[in-house]
Design a protein around this motif. Structure first.
Motif, short mmCIF file in Angstrom:
data_model
loop_
_atom_site.label_atom_id
_atom_site.label_comp_id
_atom_site.label_asym_id
_atom_site.label_seq_id
_atom_site.Cartn_x
_atom_site.Cartn_y
_atom_site.Cartn_z
N GLU A 119 55.77 20.38 40.44
CA GLU A 119 57.15 20.31 39.94
C GLU A 119 58.11 21.02 40.90
OE1 GLU A 119 58.13 18.78 36.99
OE2 GLU A 119 56.07 18.05 36.83
N LEU A 120 57.62 21.43 42.06
CA LEU A 120 58.45 22.16 43.01
C LEU A 120 59.62 21.30 43.49
CD1 LEU A 120 55.61 23.75 45.17
CD2 LEU A 120 57.04 24.93 43.49
N SER A 121 60.72 21.96 43.79
CA SER A 121 61.88 21.24 44.31
C SER A 121 61.63 20.84 45.76
CB SER A 121 63.13 22.13 44.23
OG SER A 121 63.05 23.18 45.20
N GLY A 122 62.43 19.93 46.24
CA GLY A 122 62.33 19.49 47.64
C GLY A 122 62.54 20.64 48.60
N LYS A 123 63.46 21.54 48.27
CA LYS A 123 63.72 22.69 49.15
C LYS A 123 62.51 23.61 49.19
CE LYS A 123 68.70 22.65 48.69
NZ LYS A 123 69.91 23.33 48.28
N GLU A 124 61.87 23.82 48.04
CA GLU A 124 60.68 24.68 48.00
C GLU A 124 59.54 24.04 48.80
OE1 GLU A 124 60.96 26.89 43.69
OE2 GLU A 124 60.55 24.73 43.71
N ILE A 125 59.39 22.75 48.65
CA ILE A 125 58.34 22.04 49.39
C ILE A 125 58.61 22.10 50.89
CG2 ILE A 125 57.34 19.75 49.82
CD1 ILE A 125 57.71 19.22 46.78
N ALA A 126 59.85 21.94 51.27
CA ALA A 126 60.21 22.02 52.70
C ALA A 126 59.78 23.37 53.28
CB ALA A 126 61.70 21.81 52.88
N VAL A 127 60.06 24.44 52.57
CA VAL A 127 59.69 25.78 53.03
C VAL A 127 58.17 25.92 53.06
CG1 VAL A 127 59.76 28.25 52.45
CG2 VAL A 127 61.84 26.86 52.30
N LEU A 128 57.51 25.49 52.00
CA LEU A 128 56.05 25.60 51.92
C LEU A 128 55.34 24.84 53.04
CD1 LEU A 128 55.12 25.27 48.14
CD2 LEU A 128 54.57 27.16 49.67
N CYS A 129 55.93 23.76 53.48
CA CYS A 129 55.29 22.92 54.49
C CYS A 129 55.75 23.21 55.92
CB CYS A 129 55.51 21.44 54.15
SG CYS A 129 54.67 20.97 52.63
N GLY A 130 56.53 24.27 56.08
CA GLY A 130 56.87 24.72 57.43
C GLY A 130 58.07 24.06 58.07
N PHE A 131 58.86 23.33 57.30
CA PHE A 131 60.07 22.73 57.87
C PHE A 131 61.16 23.78 57.99
CE2 PHE A 131 57.77 19.03 56.45
CZ PHE A 131 58.00 18.12 57.47
N ALA A 132 61.95 23.68 59.03
CA ALA A 132 63.00 24.67 59.30
C ALA A 132 64.08 24.66 58.23
CB ALA A 132 63.61 24.44 60.68
N SER A 133 64.33 23.48 57.65
CA SER A 133 65.37 23.36 56.63
C SER A 133 65.10 22.14 55.75
CB SER A 133 66.75 23.21 57.28
OG SER A 133 66.83 21.97 57.97
N TYR A 134 65.77 22.08 54.61
CA TYR A 134 65.60 20.91 53.75
C TYR A 134 66.14 19.64 54.41
CZ TYR A 134 65.83 17.57 50.02
OH TYR A 134 65.66 16.42 49.29
N PRO A 135 67.33 19.67 55.05
CA PRO A 135 67.79 18.44 55.71
C PRO A 135 66.82 17.94 56.77
CG PRO A 135 69.61 19.99 55.49
CD PRO A 135 68.37 20.72 55.08
N ASN A 136 66.20 18.85 57.50
CA ASN A 136 65.22 18.46 58.50
C ASN A 136 64.03 17.78 57.83
OD1 ASN A 136 62.58 19.31 60.03
ND2 ASN A 136 64.22 19.38 61.57
N PHE A 137 63.54 18.36 56.74
CA PHE A 137 62.43 17.79 55.99
C PHE A 137 62.80 16.43 55.41
CE2 PHE A 137 60.87 17.56 51.46
CZ PHE A 137 59.65 16.99 51.75
N SER A 138 63.96 16.37 54.78
CA SER A 138 64.40 15.14 54.13
C SER A 138 64.53 13.99 55.14
CB SER A 138 65.72 15.37 53.41
OG SER A 138 66.12 14.21 52.73
N SER A 139 65.10 14.30 56.28
CA SER A 139 65.29 13.30 57.33
C SER A 139 63.94 12.79 57.85
CB SER A 139 66.10 13.90 58.47
OG SER A 139 66.17 13.03 59.56
N ALA A 140 63.03 13.71 58.12
CA ALA A 140 61.71 13.32 58.61
C ALA A 140 60.95 12.51 57.56
CB ALA A 140 60.91 14.57 58.99
N PHE A 141 61.05 12.93 56.30
CA PHE A 141 60.36 12.25 55.21
C PHE A 141 60.90 10.82 55.06
CE2 PHE A 141 59.17 11.10 50.95
CZ PHE A 141 57.94 11.71 50.77
#
Length: 153
Positions: free
Chosen positions: A118-140
């Motif tokens: 149930e983790l948020s996208g921002k929490e998942i981004a941090v957990l998975c080593g992405f520098a930021s949520y926008p970076n994670f979201s864009s890559a995803f």
């Protein structure tokens, strides 16, 4: 095919026969060629195993550290190679650059979190080593065709 013992016995029987001397010389040359070829094969096998071991250690490094910031120099140092040589070997072995592999690995981990938590996208981004949520979201979105939140639904 003659064995070493047979060659020696034939030589002992007719040591002064010129043809026998030439025959033995040819066999010794063939034996030397075989040994040299075998040594090269062993060297190539050893080099391949060293490369495979370095790449395997890099993959383990990623598995253990993907949540942290991973710098190429740290991975290369961990496997005992220069950055350039490591990049070349990794790409030749895996068919993908190290940075692309790292991102792919992180995205696969993020996919599992999106499916099973149930983790948020921002929490998942941090957990998975992405520098930021926008970076994670864009890559995803580039890989999965939609933003993490949309994909989760």
């Amino acid at each position: 095919m003659y064995t070493n013992r047979m060659i020696y016995e034939n030589y002992q029987k007719t040591p002064e026969d010129e043809l026998m001397g030439q025959w033995i010389k040819n066999n010794v040359e063939n034996l030397c060629i075989f040994i040299l070829q075998h040594q090269n094969t062993q060297k190539e096998f050893h080099e391949k195993s060293v490369v495979q071991e370095a790449v395997r250690r890099a993959l383990v490094y990623v598995q253990k550290n993907y949540r942290k910031k991973i710098r190429l120099c740290d991975v290369a140092e961990a496997v005992g190679l220069s950055e350039n040589y490591f990049c070349t070997l990794f790409h030749q072995t895996m068919g993908i650059s190290f940075s692309a592999y790292l991102q792919k690995y992180r995205l696969q981990a993020a996919e599992q979190y999106l499916k099973n938590s149930e983790l948020s996208g921002k929490e998942i981004a941090v957990l998975c080593g992405f520098a930021s949520y926008p970076n994670f979201s864009s890559a995803f979105k580039k890989v999965y065709g939609e933003a993490p939140g949309q994909w989760r639904k």
